[in-house]
Design a protein around this motif. Structure first.
Motif, PDB file in Angstrom:
ATOM      1  N   UNK A  74       0.841  -1.181   0.000  1.00 36.20           N
ATOM      2  CA  UNK A  74       0.000   0.000   0.000  1.00 36.20           C
ATOM      3  C   UNK A  74       0.883   1.240   0.000  1.00 36.20           C
ATOM      4  N   UNK A  75       0.442   2.265  -0.728  1.00 37.52           N
ATOM      5  CA  UNK A  75       1.172   3.540  -0.802  1.00 37.52           C
ATOM      6  C   UNK A  75       0.186   4.678  -0.594  1.00 37.52           C
ATOM      7  N   UNK A  76       0.541   5.600   0.290  1.00 38.56           N
ATOM      8  CA  UNK A  76      -0.240   6.826   0.488  1.00 38.56           C
ATOM      9  C   UNK A  76       0.698   8.022   0.419  1.00 38.56           C
ATOM     10  N   UNK A  77       0.251   9.073  -0.282  1.00 38.28           N
ATOM     11  CA  UNK A  77       1.050  10.302  -0.323  1.00 38.28           C
ATOM     12  C   UNK A  77       0.137  11.516  -0.217  1.00 38.28           C
ATOM     13  N   UNK A  78       0.568  12.467   0.602  1.00 35.91           N
ATOM     14  CA  UNK A  78      -0.067  13.775   0.695  1.00 35.91           C
ATOM     15  C   UNK A  78       0.861  14.792   0.055  1.00 35.91           C
ATOM     16  N   UNK A  79       0.364  15.514  -0.940  1.00 34.83           N
ATOM     17  CA  UNK A  79       1.180  16.459  -1.697  1.00 34.83           C
ATOM     18  C   UNK A  79       0.536  17.837  -1.614  1.00 34.83           C
ATOM     19  N   UNK A  80       1.253  18.781  -1.004  1.00 36.10           N
ATOM     20  CA  UNK A  80       0.795  20.160  -0.913  1.00 36.10           C
ATOM     21  C   UNK A  80       1.688  21.004  -1.813  1.00 36.10           C
ATOM     22  N   UNK A  81       1.084  21.632  -2.833  1.00 37.14           N
ATOM     23  CA  UNK A  81       1.843  22.310  -3.877  1.00 37.14           C
ATOM     24  C   UNK A  81       1.242  23.695  -4.099  1.00 37.14           C
ATOM     25  N   UNK A  82       2.067  24.721  -4.070  1.00 38.56           N
ATOM     26  CA  UNK A  82       1.590  26.079  -4.311  1.00 38.56           C
ATOM     27  C   UNK A  82       2.361  26.694  -5.464  1.00 38.56           C
ATOM     28  N   UNK A  83       1.663  27.510  -6.248  1.00 35.37           N
ATOM     29  CA  UNK A  83       2.247  28.231  -7.373  1.00 35.37           C
ATOM     30  C   UNK A  83       1.797  29.688  -7.307  1.00 35.37           C
ATOM     31  N   UNK A  84       2.693  30.586  -7.704  1.00 38.48           N
ATOM     32  CA  UNK A  84       2.359  32.009  -7.693  1.00 38.48           C
ATOM     33  C   UNK A  84       3.171  32.721  -8.760  1.00 38.48           C
ATOM     34  N   UNK A  85       2.597  33.773  -9.325  1.00 35.57           N
ATOM     35  CA  UNK A  85       3.293  34.659 -10.264  1.00 35.57           C
ATOM     36  C   UNK A  85       3.437  36.021  -9.585  1.00 35.57           C
ATOM     37  N   UNK A  86       4.695  36.469  -9.433  1.00 34.39           N
ATOM     38  CA  UNK A  86       4.963  37.699  -8.702  1.00 34.39           C
ATOM     39  C   UNK A  86       5.937  38.586  -9.474  1.00 34.39           C
TER      40      UNK A  86
END
Length: 377
Positions: A161-173
């Motif tokens: 079994x495999x579990x992954x939590x991925x938190x990803x943010x993107x921004x243009x500044x």
């Protein structure tokens, strides 16, 4: 690596990298015809880059031979830092039962940079006709994967079994530049933007289960067969954007079978065949995938999209002796529900994409490879 008694071994791993690079200018056929194959950024001439931007913003003729601010830029590139670590435990529970459990984490951050001739720096912050435009990203992944294998007689049965939590943010500044002053360190991590054009946060949860059996029917014939079940759920929330989008989407398939057959004639010759069905989860990003559109655009495609799947078949032959390794493989891949993101304009304009299933694609071919060790060294 550290033994923990006779039955358990622990492995600790840590890796870090720090990257700074300038990229080559993207070339089109038109640019090559006008400037030649060696055309590139003008990173040695900040003054000229400012002149091009200033002329464009004033509606004046650009310095020759340039006719567009996109003919060349001052600089552009990427900055990135990664840290990856895991703790793995391999254990021997019973005479025929083994297993492993890995907990890992990945932290990543970095901006893609570009000297922007369209958005000048405010006079109070430096007054350059250029600014530093960035596409910034941060990613934080935590995961656990575990499996048990039971080996008895001619079978090795494994479940995992495999579990992954991925938190990803993107921004243009946008960040300021000083008028007339060549930046001493262009490729770096920037702080205190004078404008945020958009900013999104994406979260993805992945759940995958697999079960397989490796069956040695005879000393020469082995069959591997199994399946995996995959669920991937992604969501997006908008922190700031003229085109906010708050949505979620899932891709799932409970039965993705795989089977492979290997037959060894002797220690030099073997043939193999295999079949695998796979599914690709949706990409969670502002630049590609189902979220790279508006709220209305997502609502339009949400119930129409299907995840890409493939059926892959291979048949091949391998040869090996002390000096030569060679293989010849024929393959056939059938893509179903192929996804294509259609841009409604040139990328630099910033219009949203339209993602859609475009039908099936087949790929077939033959691959040959050989390695010859003609001396020991």
């Amino acid at each position: 690596m550290q033994p923990l008694g006779d039955a358990v071994k622990a492995t600790t791993y840590l890796d870090f990298d720090d990257r700074r690079e300038d990229d080559y200018l993207d070339l089109s056929t038109s640019l090559i015809k006008r400037f030649g194959y060696n055309h590139d950024d003008i990173s040695n001439n900040y003054k000229l880059a400012e002149q091009i931007a200033r002329a464009y913003q004033a509606g004046q003729t650009l310095p020759s031979p340039y006719t567009s601010p996109d003919d060349t830029y001052y600089r552009g590139g990427g900055v990135r830092q990664d840290m990856v670590g895991y703790e793995k435990f391999d254990y021997h529970l019973l005479p025929h039962l083994t297993g492993s459990t890995t907990v890992y984490g990945h932290y990543d951050r970095g901006p893609g940079t570009w000297s922007d001739p369209y958005d000048p720096t405010p006079a109070s912050l430096g007054g350059s006709p250029l600014s530093v435009s960035t596409t910034e990203y941060r990613m934080q992944r935590e995961s656990v994967l575990t499996s048990l294998a039971y080996q008895r007689w001619n079978h090795k049965i494994e479940a995992g079994f495999w579990f992954e939590n991925n938190l990803f943010s993107q921004a243009a500044k946008l960040y300021p530049l000083q008028e007339g002053v060549t930046p001493s360190n262009f490729q770096r991590f920037y702080e205190n933007p004078f404008a945020v054009q958009w900013q999104y946060t994406f979260r993805t949860h992945v759940y995958q289960f697999h079960l397989e059996d490796s069956w040695s029917i005879t000393p020469k014939l082995r069959v591997n067969a199994g399946f995996k079940s995959l669920v991937s759920s992604s969501s997006v929330t908008t922190a700031q954007s003229a085109n906010p989008i708050n949505a979620s989407i899932s891709a799932s398939n409970g039965f993705l079978p795989q089977v492979g057959v290997l037959y060894r004639f002797n220690r030099h010759h073997e043939i193999f065949a295999d079949f695998a069905r796979n599914m690709s989860a949706y990409t969670a990003s502002a630049s590609t995938g189902p979220f790279s559109t508006t709220q209305a655009g997502f609502s339009y495609i949400h119930n129409k999209l299907k995840p890409e799947t493939t059926n892959t078949e291979e048949l091949g032959y391998r040869f090996r002796n002390d000096s030569v390794q060679a293989s010849l493989t024929g393959y056939y891949v059938d893509f179903e529900n192929r996804l294509l993101a259609s841009s409604m304009s040139s990328v630099i304009v910033g219009n949203q994409n339209v993602l859609e299933n475009v039908g099936s694609v087949t790929s077939r071919g033959v691959e040959a490879a050989a390695t010859w060790r003609f001396f020991r060294n």
